[in-house]
Design a protein around this motif. Sequence first.
Motif, PDB file in Angstrom:
ATOM      1  N   ARG A  75       7.219   4.580  -3.101  1.00 28.00           N
ATOM      2  CA  ARG A  75       6.355   3.468  -3.693  1.00 28.00           C
ATOM      3  C   ARG A  75       5.634   3.816  -4.666  1.00 28.00           C
ATOM      4  N   PHE A  76       5.277   5.039  -4.788  1.00 28.90           N
ATOM      5  CA  PHE A  76       4.402   5.396  -6.027  1.00 28.90           C
ATOM      6  C   PHE A  76       5.134   5.778  -7.107  1.00 28.90           C
ATOM      7  N   TRP A  77       6.582   5.532  -7.140  1.00 26.71           N
ATOM      8  CA  TRP A  77       7.640   5.561  -8.353  1.00 26.71           C
ATOM      9  C   TRP A  77       7.181   4.463  -9.233  1.00 26.71           C
ATOM     10  N   ILE A  78       6.512   3.314  -8.510  1.00 26.63           N
ATOM     11  CA  ILE A  78       6.501   2.032  -9.294  1.00 26.63           C
ATOM     12  C   ILE A  78       5.334   2.328 -10.416  1.00 26.63           C
ATOM     13  N   GLY A  79       4.312   3.163  -9.904  1.00 29.70           N
ATOM     14  CA  GLY A  79       3.361   3.320 -11.240  1.00 29.70           C
ATOM     15  C   GLY A  79       4.002   4.144 -12.208  1.00 29.70           C
ATOM     16  N   ILE A  80       4.832   5.093 -11.864  1.00 31.13           N
ATOM     17  CA  ILE A  80       5.548   5.940 -12.920  1.00 31.13           C
ATOM     18  C   ILE A  80       6.381   5.258 -13.809  1.00 31.13           C
ATOM     19  N   ILE A  81       7.178   4.433 -12.856  1.00 36.00           N
ATOM     20  CA  ILE A  81       8.136   3.382 -14.096  1.00 36.00           C
ATOM     21  C   ILE A  81       7.103   2.756 -14.870  1.00 36.00           C
ATOM     22  N   ALA A  82       6.149   1.957 -14.409  1.00 35.48           N
ATOM     23  CA  ALA A  82       5.520   1.105 -15.338  1.00 35.48           C
ATOM     24  C   ALA A  82       4.875   1.781 -16.538  1.00 35.48           C
ATOM     25  N   ILE A  83       4.311   2.854 -16.467  1.00 37.26           N
ATOM     26  CA  ILE A  83       4.004   3.349 -17.618  1.00 37.26           C
ATOM     27  C   ILE A  83       4.920   3.987 -18.696  1.00 37.26           C
ATOM     28  N   VAL A  84       5.814   4.655 -17.898  1.00 39.39           N
ATOM     29  CA  VAL A  84       6.790   5.252 -18.895  1.00 39.39           C
ATOM     30  C   VAL A  84       7.537   4.034 -19.609  1.00 39.39           C
ATOM     31  N   ALA A  85       7.883   3.097 -18.974  1.00 40.04           N
ATOM     32  CA  ALA A  85       8.472   2.001 -19.786  1.00 40.04           C
ATOM     33  C   ALA A  85       7.526   1.244 -20.945  1.00 40.04           C
ATOM     34  N   ALA A  86       6.244   1.149 -20.530  1.00 42.42           N
ATOM     35  CA  ALA A  86       5.351   0.509 -21.405  1.00 42.42           C
ATOM     36  C   ALA A  86       5.019   1.299 -22.437  1.00 42.42           C
ATOM     37  N   LEU A  87       4.942   2.794 -22.588  1.00 37.69           N
ATOM     38  CA  LEU A  87       4.142   3.413 -23.543  1.00 37.69           C
ATOM     39  C   LEU A  87       4.712   3.379 -24.912  1.00 37.69           C
ATOM     40  N   PRO A  88       6.108   3.838 -25.017  1.00 35.40           N
ATOM     41  CA  PRO A  88       6.656   3.474 -26.561  1.00 35.40           C
ATOM     42  C   PRO A  88       6.367   2.088 -26.986  1.00 35.40           C
ATOM     43  N   LEU A  89       6.551   1.022 -26.024  1.00 41.47           N
ATOM     44  CA  LEU A  89       6.326  -0.266 -26.696  1.00 41.47           C
ATOM     45  C   LEU A  89       5.003  -0.692 -26.959  1.00 41.47           C
ATOM     46  N   TYR A  90       4.051  -0.068 -26.378  1.00 37.16           N
ATOM     47  CA  TYR A  90       2.635  -0.094 -26.940  1.00 37.16           C
ATOM     48  C   TYR A  90       2.472   0.575 -28.232  1.00 37.16           C
ATOM     49  N   GLY A  91       3.114   1.744 -28.318  1.00 42.43           N
ATOM     50  CA  GLY A  91       2.925   2.455 -29.689  1.00 42.43           C
ATOM     51  C   GLY A  91       3.489   1.839 -30.894  1.00 42.43           C
ATOM     52  N   LEU A  92       4.773   1.167 -30.785  1.00 46.10           N
ATOM     53  CA  LEU A  92       5.339   0.309 -31.618  1.00 46.10           C
ATOM     54  C   LEU A  92       4.679  -0.775 -32.148  1.00 46.10           C
ATOM     55  N   GLY A  93       3.981  -1.454 -31.151  1.00 44.25           N
ATOM     56  CA  GLY A  93       3.822  -2.995 -31.245  1.00 44.25           C
ATOM     57  C   GLY A  93       2.275  -2.711 -31.839  1.00 44.25           C
ATOM     58  N   LEU A  94       1.478  -1.915 -31.442  1.00 44.60           N
ATOM     59  CA  LEU A  94       0.176  -1.730 -32.013  1.00 44.60           C
ATOM     60  C   LEU A  94       0.199  -1.216 -33.538  1.00 44.60           C
ATOM     61  N   PHE A  95       1.307  -0.658 -33.895  1.00 48.97           N
ATOM     62  CA  PHE A  95       1.276  -0.292 -35.336  1.00 48.97           C
ATOM     63  C   PHE A  95       2.502  -0.758 -36.110  1.00 48.97           C
ATOM     64  N   ALA A  96       2.634  -2.045 -35.642  1.00 46.76           N
ATOM     65  CA  ALA A  96       4.004  -2.855 -36.377  1.00 46.76           C
ATOM     66  C   ALA A  96       3.543  -3.256 -37.563  1.00 46.76           C
ATOM     67  N   ASP A  97       4.380  -3.588 -38.347  1.00 43.84           N
ATOM     68  CA  ASP A  97       4.150  -3.993 -39.903  1.00 43.84           C
ATOM     69  C   ASP A  97       3.731  -5.579 -39.901  1.00 43.84           C
ATOM     70  N   ASP A  98       4.097  -6.461 -38.803  1.00 36.93           N
ATOM     71  CA  ASP A  98       3.518  -7.829 -39.034  1.00 36.93           C
ATOM     72  C   ASP A  98       3.315  -8.264 -37.628  1.00 36.93           C
ATOM     73  N   GLY A  99       2.632  -9.548 -37.522  1.00 35.43           N
ATOM     74  CA  GLY A  99       2.094  -9.992 -36.281  1.00 35.43           C
ATOM     75  C   GLY A  99       2.981 -10.517 -35.351  1.00 35.43           C
ATOM     76  N   PHE A 100       4.179 -10.900 -35.704  1.00 37.52           N
ATOM     77  CA  PHE A 100       5.049 -11.437 -34.879  1.00 37.52           C
ATOM     78  C   PHE A 100       5.944 -10.284 -34.130  1.00 37.52           C
ATOM     79  N   THR A 101       6.227  -9.302 -34.816  1.00 39.73           N
ATOM     80  CA  THR A 101       6.666  -8.149 -34.320  1.00 39.73           C
ATOM     81  C   THR A 101       5.612  -7.373 -33.438  1.00 39.73           C
ATOM     82  N   ALA A 102       4.687  -7.565 -33.488  1.00 42.98           N
ATOM     83  CA  ALA A 102       3.582  -6.898 -32.743  1.00 42.98           C
ATOM     84  C   ALA A 102       3.589  -8.027 -31.437  1.00 42.98           C
TER      85      ALA A 102
END
Length: 408
Positions: A281-308
């Motif tokens: 069941r602890f795999w759920i925590g690992i899956i959650a953060i590994v999947a979210a991390l690159p999306l946060y990185g791209l979204g926070l530094f996006a070129d425009d608001g809609f992409t973010a």
Amino acid sequence: MFRRYSFWLIVILFLIYVLSFVDRQIVAVLAPQIRAHFELTNVQIGLLYGTAFSLIYAVAGIPMGRLADQWSRRKMIAIAVFAWSLVTVLSGFATSFAMLVVYRLILGVSQAMLSPAAYALLAETFRPELRASIFSVYASAIFIGIGLSFLVGGTVAQNTDWQTAMVVVGLPGLLLAPVACFFIRDVRVNRFVAGTFVGDIFASLRDMLGKRTIQLHLLGFGMLGVIGYTVLAFISIIFVDVFERPDLIRHYGWFQLGVAVTVIFMGLLADYLARKNPARRFWIGIIAIVAALPLYGLGLFADDGFTALILLGTAVLFSFSFNGVAAALIQFMVRPDQRALAGAVYLFVMSVGGLGLGPPIAGFLMDRAFEGQYAASQAIFSLIIVCATIAIISFVAAMRSYHRDAVD
């Protein structure tokens, strides 16, 4: 008859939990307007949203959790709903920042009464092999509530003002409180013994916190809480300061509604993985953060608001998907007479780490450490990287010690 009651119990608790997060999250939704009205800094917004609520919520949660193991859970829940709904309405009439802080403190105390009692009721009403799934259904209410706070509160504020939005989101709870009082029943008769109350709390805490798996559970999920609540605290600021698109704030609520689906899915997945090995069941925590991390990185530094909006919204679908599983996991490592207290301990860590530390630290980094258009993005992503690393290490270690500490 019992099956009918159990169904309606989860429905009532779900609706109550929705309202709790509407009222809890509304400050972040209205942050730009509140900041302008009272001429606040980002640190003050972080303190109002996070620390003012979370510290009292966390401190009050421990005795409230033990009280829920010894007194009427029905009465605690009904009192809680009425109290926090009332102070949310009153917040709409606040004339100073200090008054808002006081109302936020009262909100914290009253909401500390809810989930420990609810966790205990659910753990006793449903079979252990369904626990992650049922807790995830309950936890999905968090994101329905957050989503509605953006959609309803944001829309009302955009068309009127932040004061009216506070009143509108607070009123439904005043109607639901008596429903909870008359419908919910305690599964067992609890006996409150005042003379042993404090000593019993410390004895139970020593027993729980002495288990390495619980320590790792709280550290790992606490770090995920820091990430999630920091993003929630400043998402409105991100759209205003970084992308100059305040019109996108309310649309972020649609993604929060979507998190309700991923939370339930992760609960079902956790119970499926647990068929061969409960520690998985602890795999759920690992899956959650590994999947979210690159999306946060791209979204926070996006070129425009809609992409973010698209990237950050997709990130949050994963980032918060662990909630039901995390709350259920700790129940497998405690005795039946510690269920509500265990829930309170989990919420204590999520509150102190997620709400109490994350937003003020991020606010400080925004104001002092970084400059330029992406200052807020740099501050938040720095925090995400550190917390994600600690969380993954904790979950891997927790899977190794789980079978030694599991009780249920």
